[in-house]
Design a protein around this motif. Structure first.
Motif, PDB file in Angstrom:
ATOM      1  N   VAL A 565       0.854  -1.192   0.000  1.00 15.95           N
ATOM      2  CA  VAL A 565       0.000   0.000   0.000  1.00 15.95           C
ATOM      3  C   VAL A 565       0.884   1.233   0.000  1.00 15.95           C
ATOM      4  O   VAL A 565       1.934   1.268   0.643  1.00 15.95           O
ATOM      5  N   LYS A 566       0.429   2.271  -0.733  1.00 17.76           N
ATOM      6  CA  LYS A 566       1.222   3.498  -0.833  1.00 17.76           C
ATOM      7  C   LYS A 566       1.023   4.414   0.358  1.00 17.76           C
ATOM      8  O   LYS A 566       1.961   5.106   0.767  1.00 17.76           O
ATOM      9  N   ASN A 567      -0.196   4.427   0.895  1.00 19.75           N
ATOM     10  CA  ASN A 567      -0.437   5.321   2.014  1.00 19.75           C
ATOM     11  C   ASN A 567      -1.696   4.891   2.755  1.00 19.75           C
ATOM     12  O   ASN A 567      -2.512   4.118   2.237  1.00 19.75           O
ATOM     13  N   VAL A 568      -1.826   5.400   3.977  1.00 26.96           N
ATOM     14  CA  VAL A 568      -2.960   5.081   4.845  1.00 26.96           C
ATOM     15  C   VAL A 568      -3.457   6.372   5.466  1.00 26.96           C
ATOM     16  O   VAL A 568      -2.653   7.199   5.935  1.00 26.96           O
ATOM     17  N   SER A 569      -4.776   6.566   5.481  1.00 30.85           N
ATOM     18  CA  SER A 569      -5.370   7.732   6.144  1.00 30.85           C
ATOM     19  C   SER A 569      -6.241   7.278   7.304  1.00 30.85           C
ATOM     20  O   SER A 569      -6.571   6.088   7.421  1.00 30.85           O
ATOM     21  N   TYR A 570      -6.631   8.248   8.146  1.00 29.80           N
ATOM     22  CA  TYR A 570      -7.386   7.929   9.351  1.00 29.80           C
ATOM     23  C   TYR A 570      -8.727   8.643   9.344  1.00 29.80           C
ATOM     24  O   TYR A 570      -8.934   9.633   8.628  1.00 29.80           O
ATOM     25  N   MET A 571      -9.618   8.182  10.163  1.00 28.91           N
ATOM     26  CA  MET A 571     -10.960   8.745  10.230  1.00 28.91           C
ATOM     27  C   MET A 571     -10.951  10.154  10.810  1.00 28.91           C
ATOM     28  O   MET A 571     -11.655  11.048  10.336  1.00 28.91           O
ATOM     29  N   ASP A 572     -10.160  10.371  11.864  1.00 24.54           N
ATOM     30  CA  ASP A 572     -10.238  11.620  12.612  1.00 24.54           C
ATOM     31  C   ASP A 572      -8.953  12.433  12.550  1.00 24.54           C
ATOM     32  O   ASP A 572      -8.656  13.210  13.446  1.00 24.54           O
ATOM     33  N   GLU A 573      -8.137  12.253  11.484  1.00 22.38           N
ATOM     34  CA  GLU A 573      -6.846  12.945  11.415  1.00 22.38           C
ATOM     35  C   GLU A 573      -6.544  13.276   9.963  1.00 22.38           C
ATOM     36  O   GLU A 573      -6.772  12.459   9.058  1.00 22.38           O
ATOM     37  N   SER A 574      -6.023  14.492   9.741  1.00 19.28           N
ATOM     38  CA  SER A 574      -5.698  14.919   8.379  1.00 19.28           C
ATOM     39  C   SER A 574      -4.363  14.341   7.915  1.00 19.28           C
ATOM     40  O   SER A 574      -4.173  14.084   6.720  1.00 19.28           O
ATOM     41  N   ARG A 575      -3.422  14.149   8.846  1.00 16.99           N
ATOM     42  CA  ARG A 575      -2.129  13.595   8.456  1.00 16.99           C
ATOM     43  C   ARG A 575      -2.255  12.114   8.135  1.00 16.99           C
ATOM     44  O   ARG A 575      -2.994  11.380   8.792  1.00 16.99           O
ATOM     45  N   THR A 576      -1.483  11.669   7.144  1.00 16.23           N
ATOM     46  CA  THR A 576      -1.506  10.269   6.745  1.00 16.23           C
ATOM     47  C   THR A 576      -0.441   9.494   7.518  1.00 16.23           C
ATOM     48  O   THR A 576       0.347  10.059   8.283  1.00 16.23           O
ATOM     49  N   LEU A 577      -0.419   8.201   7.291  1.00 20.29           N
ATOM     50  CA  LEU A 577       0.573   7.356   7.946  1.00 20.29           C
ATOM     51  C   LEU A 577       1.982   7.733   7.522  1.00 20.29           C
ATOM     52  O   LEU A 577       2.897   7.803   8.346  1.00 20.29           O
TER      53      LEU A 577
END
Length: 608
Positions: A565-577
């Motif tokens: 996977v290239k990237n991961v995002s979160y439900m309650d956060e703008s910054r990615t993994l």
């Protein structure tokens, strides 16, 4: 002249009546060689070889506060710990399944009525007599009853893994005294002493006992535990305010016999000479010895158990509750049964889940678990997004995270509050905005618990002396014994794995190691960045298959059925993994590197 009934003979250390374990013994084999057998603990439950049921007892070895249950004699007193589980866990009321007892041998366990429509665990201690009555002992209450065999119910093996709640103790240093009469063979406790003891103990809601240590370890559950027993004064919070039960019993017996009348005479008259003459007149010449003697002893190894002079009478007829099982007893809860049937119907709703018999010839080629393709992931678990891109929502299995190149997560269904109903379309009214993150995680754990029981589906990664397996539905890898692997039924190969294995693309260790092994601080940092307290999102276009045919590198993360996977995002956060993991402000950050851990493929492929 008096003597105490303590004899250092073979009777002091008799064989165990109910052994705790089989101790090491030496036996000869067929060739005549001596073979030493290691000690083995007797396990709870039903022995598969002998069919004999075993239930452990609580063996105390320290000070404890207990509640009084029953006193047979100073040698046999039954107590129970304050935090016992008799009243809640080990009391059976309707609805509860009662099956009539089939065997009635001595030491068999059963369930019997202790009150009107109230059942508890018991043990058969005497067989059926001429009155058709069986003597039972309630192992959690220390009460005895004579019952008809028709009132006994089978005890399920599940209830055999709870120890006896009733604990048998013995008053240490307390003995029945006997004279030197040669006709007296062994001292016994008189009914008067037993009655006095029961009266004294009944006055205390709580008792304190100090277990006396022994130089001999006794391998016998049936042996009462030697203790020094104290009564805790009522309405006293401090538990150190206690009275010695042995001294109270001795004083009560002597006072009743009139032995202390001389002291009372001394208190009333101040003249010593008159007191002595009064004593000479009151003390009879045929003075019998006291019925109880208390000695200062320190080693419980030589503590002896004495029986009671009189036995309990056998009733002619049992109580009404001890005749039969209730004919109108409610075996099951209608609501629970309805819920159970609903779960079964839901589980076997599809034709593919109808229970089937496995063919005699097992074919590993036919018993294969299907792996989801990336297209199938997007179709089955697609979750709407504001930018219109297809994405999936997952829950991270944090305990299985080994490195950025090996972590596990499970897809979550695509609908909001109606996540259990796949036919309900996603909308703004039932969507993610109205669903708390905790609710999602609870739902995932419930679904996980339904499919990850004692036996789990695994993928064999490597197999030599031990087998390396990957748990397909709960995530992670482990080494197991090959003997613990069993052939999978074709019925369990219908559904794809519930937990997927991932590897982060575009990151590499900052240490510069040739083997590209992640440092401990980097792995720790990645675990913090890869949050498991909230759902994560991955765009479908950011998922690709990690090639597993590169045999030259032989790296740990190179395996079958792994997704990059290239990237991961979160439900309650703008910054990615990646934003968090590549940040140089934190120790243990990674270095960005295209082409790692493998070249990104030009198109989505299936990962097998």
């Amino acid at each position: 002249m008096l003597s105490v009934g303590l004899r250092l003979t073979e009777e002091v250390f008799p064989g165990p009546e109910e052994p705790i374990a089989d101790l090491d013994t030496e036996k000869k084999d067929a060739l005549g060689s001596i073979v030493k057998k290691d000690p083995t603990m007797h396990l709870d439950g039903i022995d598969v070889k002998t069919g004999v049921a075993k239930i452990k007892r609580i063996v105390l070895n320290r000070t404890a506060n207990v509640e009084f249950l029953r006193a047979e004699s100073p040698s046999r007193i039954w107590v129970r710990l304050e935090n016992h589980i008799t009243d809640n866990t080990l009391t059976f009321r309707e609805p509860f399944e009662l099956k009539p007892q089939k065997t009635f041998k001595v030491n068999d366990y059963a369930i019997a009525p202790i009150d009107e429509r109230v059942y508890r665990r018991c043990r058969i201690v005497e067989p059926e007599n001429e009155r058709k009555l069986i003597k039972i002992f309630f192992i959690d209450d220390a009460t005895v009853a004579w019952v008809k065999k028709e009132c006994l119910a089978e005890m399920d093996e599940h209830w055999m893994f709870y120890p006896w709640q009733a604990i048998q103790i013995s008053m240490f240093g307390v003995y029945p005294a006997v004279s030197d009469d040669i006709e007296v063979t062994k001292p016994v406790w008189t009914p008067k002493i037993c009655f006095k003891l029961a009266q004294i103990l009944a006055n205390y809601q709580k008792l304190k006992l100090d277990v006396v240590l022994s130089t001999v370890v006794f391998n016998d559950y049936a042996r009462p535990i030697p203790c020094k027993l104290y009564g805790i004064e009522p309405d006293i919070v401090e538990t150190n305010r206690t009275v010695c039960i042995a001294q109270m019993l001795e004083s009560a017996v002597l006072l009743e016999d009139g032995t202390l009348s001389a002291k009372e005479e001394e208190d009333e008259t101040g003249d010593q000479n008159d007191m002595e003459s009064s004593q000479e007149e009151e003390i009879p010449t045929d003075l019998s010895p006291p019925e109880i003697v208390c000695l200062d002893m320190y080693d419980a190894a030589f503590h002896e158990i004495f029986e009671v002079a009189e036995k309990d009478l056998i009733p002619e007829n049992p109580l009404d509750i001890h005749r039969n099982l209730p004919g109108d007893w409610k075996q099951t809860d209608d609501l629970e049964e309805e819920e159970r049937m609903d779960k079964e119907n839901e589980l076997f709703s599809k034709d593919s889940m109808t229970p089937q018999m496995e063919p005699d010839e097992w074919n590993p080629r036919l018993n294969q678990i299907p792996m989801l393709s990336i297209d199938e992931l997007g179709e089955k678990y697609r979750f709407p997004s504001e930018d219109g891109k297809a994405r999936i929502m997952l829950a991270v299995e944090g305990r299985c995270t080994k490195s950025p190149y090996e972590w596990y997560a499970r897809p979550i269904v695509k609908t909001g509050k109606n996540a259990r109903d796949e036919n309900v379309p996603w909308s703004s009214e039932t969507g993610l905005a109205e669903v708390d993150a905790t609710d999602w995680m609870l739902y995932v754990n419930e679904e996980k618990g339904s499919f990850t029981g004692e036996w789990q589906r695994v993928l064999i990664v490597d197999c030599e002396e031990f087998a390396e397996v990957r748990f397909l539905d709960s995530g992670g890898r482990d080494m197991v014994l090959t003997s613990s692997l069993y052939r999978i039924h074709s019925q369990h190969c219908i559904f794809p794995p519930m937990c997927l294995r991932f590897a982060m693309y575009g990151v590499v260790t900052s240490s510069g190691r040739v083997d590209k092994k992640w440092a401990a601080k980097e792995t720790s940092r990645f675990r913090m960045c890869l949050r498991e307290d909230t759902p994560i999102f991955i765009n479908i276009e950011d998922i690709a298959h990690l090639p597993s045919s590169n045999a030259e590198r032989r790296l740990p993360h190179v395996a079958k059925f792994v997704l990059m996977v290239k990237n991961v995002s979160y439900m309650d956060e703008s910054r990615t993994l990646l934003d968090r993991f590549l940040s140089k402000d934190e120790e243990g950050h990674a270095r960005q590197a295209d082409g790692e851990p493998a070249i990104w493929p030009p198109a989505k492929t299936q990962f097998y």
